[in-house]
Every structure is written in structure tokens, then in C-alpha cells.
Design an enzyme around this catalytic site. Structure first.
Site, PDB file in Angstrom:
ATOM      1  N   ASP A 105      51.107 -14.629  25.563  1.00  0.00           N
ATOM      2  CA  ASP A 105      50.568 -15.932  25.942  1.00  0.00           C
ATOM      3  C   ASP A 105      49.206 -15.661  26.593  1.00  0.00           C
ATOM      4  O   ASP A 105      48.923 -14.528  26.999  1.00  0.00           O
ATOM      5  CB  ASP A 105      51.538 -16.606  26.915  1.00  0.00           C
ATOM      6  CG  ASP A 105      50.962 -17.886  27.488  1.00  0.00           C
ATOM      7  OD1 ASP A 105      50.443 -18.708  26.708  1.00  0.00           O
ATOM      8  OD2 ASP A 105      51.022 -18.052  28.726  1.00  0.00           O
ATOM      9  N   ASP A 126      46.942 -18.082  28.984  1.00  0.00           N
ATOM     10  CA  ASP A 126      46.737 -18.550  30.360  1.00  0.00           C
ATOM     11  C   ASP A 126      47.932 -18.187  31.237  1.00  0.00           C
ATOM     12  O   ASP A 126      49.068 -18.518  30.924  1.00  0.00           O
ATOM     13  CB  ASP A 126      46.508 -20.067  30.378  1.00  0.00           C
ATOM     14  CG  ASP A 126      45.282 -20.475  29.569  1.00  0.00           C
ATOM     15  OD1 ASP A 126      44.290 -19.714  29.552  1.00  0.00           O
ATOM     16  OD2 ASP A 126      45.303 -21.547  28.939  1.00  0.00           O
ATOM     17  N   GLU A 169      45.722 -18.898  35.263  1.00  0.00           N
ATOM     18  CA  GLU A 169      46.016 -20.265  34.804  1.00  0.00           C
ATOM     19  C   GLU A 169      45.356 -21.254  35.764  1.00  0.00           C
ATOM     20  O   GLU A 169      45.626 -21.251  36.960  1.00  0.00           O
ATOM     21  CB  GLU A 169      47.535 -20.467  34.789  1.00  0.00           C
ATOM     22  CG  GLU A 169      48.003 -21.892  34.646  1.00  0.00           C
ATOM     23  CD  GLU A 169      47.889 -22.427  33.232  1.00  0.00           C
ATOM     24  OE1 GLU A 169      46.840 -23.049  32.945  1.00  0.00           O
ATOM     25  OE2 GLU A 169      48.835 -22.245  32.445  1.00  0.00           O
ATOM     26  N   TYR A 187      43.780 -26.045  31.385  1.00  0.00           N
ATOM     27  CA  TYR A 187      42.735 -26.348  30.394  1.00  0.00           C
ATOM     28  C   TYR A 187      41.499 -25.455  30.547  1.00  0.00           C
ATOM     29  O   TYR A 187      40.365 -25.924  30.477  1.00  0.00           O
ATOM     30  CB  TYR A 187      42.336 -27.822  30.443  1.00  0.00           C
ATOM     31  CG  TYR A 187      43.498 -28.756  30.241  1.00  0.00           C
ATOM     32  CD1 TYR A 187      44.123 -28.831  29.009  1.00  0.00           C
ATOM     33  CD2 TYR A 187      43.984 -29.525  31.293  1.00  0.00           C
ATOM     34  CE1 TYR A 187      45.220 -29.664  28.817  1.00  0.00           C
ATOM     35  CE2 TYR A 187      45.078 -30.362  31.113  1.00  0.00           C
ATOM     36  CZ  TYR A 187      45.690 -30.425  29.870  1.00  0.00           C
ATOM     37  OH  TYR A 187      46.771 -31.248  29.689  1.00  0.00           O
TER      38      TYR A 187
HETATM   39 MG   LIG Z   1      50.847 -19.493  30.213  1.00  0.00          MG
END
Ligand SMILES: [Mg+2]
Ligand SMILES: [Zn+2]
Length: 202
Positions: free
Chosen positions: A24, A26, A32, A35
Site C-alpha cells: 500500500d 499512504d 498518511e 489525499y
Molecule cells: Mg494506507
């Protein structure tokens, strides 16, 4: 949605047959913040280049699978996402590390605009991106791993038939409960070391 493999052709022969580590983005590679799409807000988590380099050296394909509903919502474009990924590639290259391919889901079933408002097969927790990568890059899913920081990452890994690992780095969702029975790590490097140790024992 296909985004094409980068750096895979001609290098594939060097890799351990068909094994991948899906990441993954972010909360696993970068902090994180919700957006994330601007280079200024892209902040690598600690030891990420080293972790990815270790996977490269061990012969794993490193494949990023990322939900980017910000594209569906019209906050930024797919080209913006790709250009951020080129920025990441440049950072990694300076550390002798590389991501082999990126898969991006730009859809959202409710909040998407126009044709991006769709119930797709690629948005995690569905396994579409992992399955597409497996088809395009000849990845053996049961021999592969997926490292994520949300239960939707774990669900996608299990649905695709690969082994999930969970990071408790999710800045955006403090208090996220790791899914039961899934190994938990504090950062990407710790998770990668566990994968490499497990591979050694096989
Ligand atoms: Mg994530
Ligand atoms: Zn999608």
C-alpha cells in the site's frame, strides 16, 4: 486500472520466480495525510528506501497498489499521481532501490465524478489490482505478500490469496485495530525483515 509495469521487462529473469511484495502507499511508504498528491506534502516514512532495496536484492517484485479516490473526487488527476510516483522513483533510485510497478484505483462508487463513479473491481478491499498485477507480471499470489496499514489492505491480500502483513503506522486512522491473526509491525523495514527471515527458513 492498469498503469503499466516499469522496469520489469528484461529484469524479470533476475527475480525469484513470480514472488512479489505488494505495498500500500499512504501510511506504508509515505506519511498518511489524506489525499496526498503534492510533492511538498510527500514525506517518506523512516527506512523505506532501505526496506525496498532489501526486497529488490532478495528478488521480489515490488508492486504498489493504491486506492486514489482523490482522482475520482476530482481533487487531483491521475497524471498528478503518476508524477508523484516519478518523484518517489527518483528518491528511491538515489538509494539503489526501485518499485517495479504501480497500480492505481482512481474510482469511487459514490463520490466519483463522471465515469470514475463506478463500482470497480480494483478498489481495495477488492483484490482487482493484485490480480491484474499477477496476470501482467506473472506473479504467484500464494507465494507473495501484501503490506498495508488498513483492514482493507488485509482484506485485498486475503481475497487475492497472498499473505498479509499489517503496519501500525496509520497516521490518518489512529486506533485502527489490526485484523486478527495478521502479523503486525511498527514500520516497513520491520515487516520486510520478517518476510526475508521467513523466506530463509523455507
Ligand atoms: Mg494506507
Ligand atoms: Zn477502481
Amino acid at each position: 486500472m492498469a498503469n503499466g509495469a516499469r522496469g520489469v521487462q528484461g529484469e524479470y529473469g533476475k527475480t525469484t520466480a513470480g514472488k512479489a511484495v505488494f505495498l500500500d502507499r499512504d501510511g506504508v511508504i509515505n506519511v498518511e495525510k489524506g489525499y496526498v498528491h503534492r510533492i511538498e506534502e510527500f514525506e517518506l516514512l523512516p527506512d523505506v528506501p532501505e526496506a525496498i532495496r532489501l526486497l529488490n536484492e532478495a528478488g521480489f517484485l515490488v508492486v504498489v497498489v493504491t486506492n486514489q479516490s482523490g482522482v475520482a473526487r476530482g481533487y487531483y488527476t491521475l497524471e498528478t499521481v503518476r508524477s508523484l510516483h516519478r518523484h518517489l522513483d527518483t528518491i528511491l533510485e538515489a538509494h539503489g532501490a526501485r518499485i517495479d510497478a504501480y497500480y492505481i484505483c482512481p474510482h469511487h462508487p459514490e463520490h466519483g465524478i463522471g465515469e470514475l463513479k463506478v463500482t470497480c473491481a480494483c478498489r481495495k478491499p477488492l483484490p482487482g489490482m493484485l490480480e491484474q498485477a499477477a496476470g501482467e507480471l506473472a506473479i504467484n499470489l500464494p507465494e507473495s505478500y501484501m503490506i498495508g496499514d488498513k483492514p482493507t489492505d488485509t482484506a485485498a491480500a486475503l481475497a487475492a490469496g497472498c499473505r498479509p502483513l499489517f503496519l501500525l503506522t496509520c497516521f490518518g486512522s489512529p486506533g485502527v485495530e489490526p485484523p486478527k491473526g495478521v502479523p503486525v509491525f511498527s514500520d516497513l523495514l520491520a515487516a520486510v525483515r520478517a518476510i526475508l527471515a521467513a523466506e530463509k527458513r523455507r
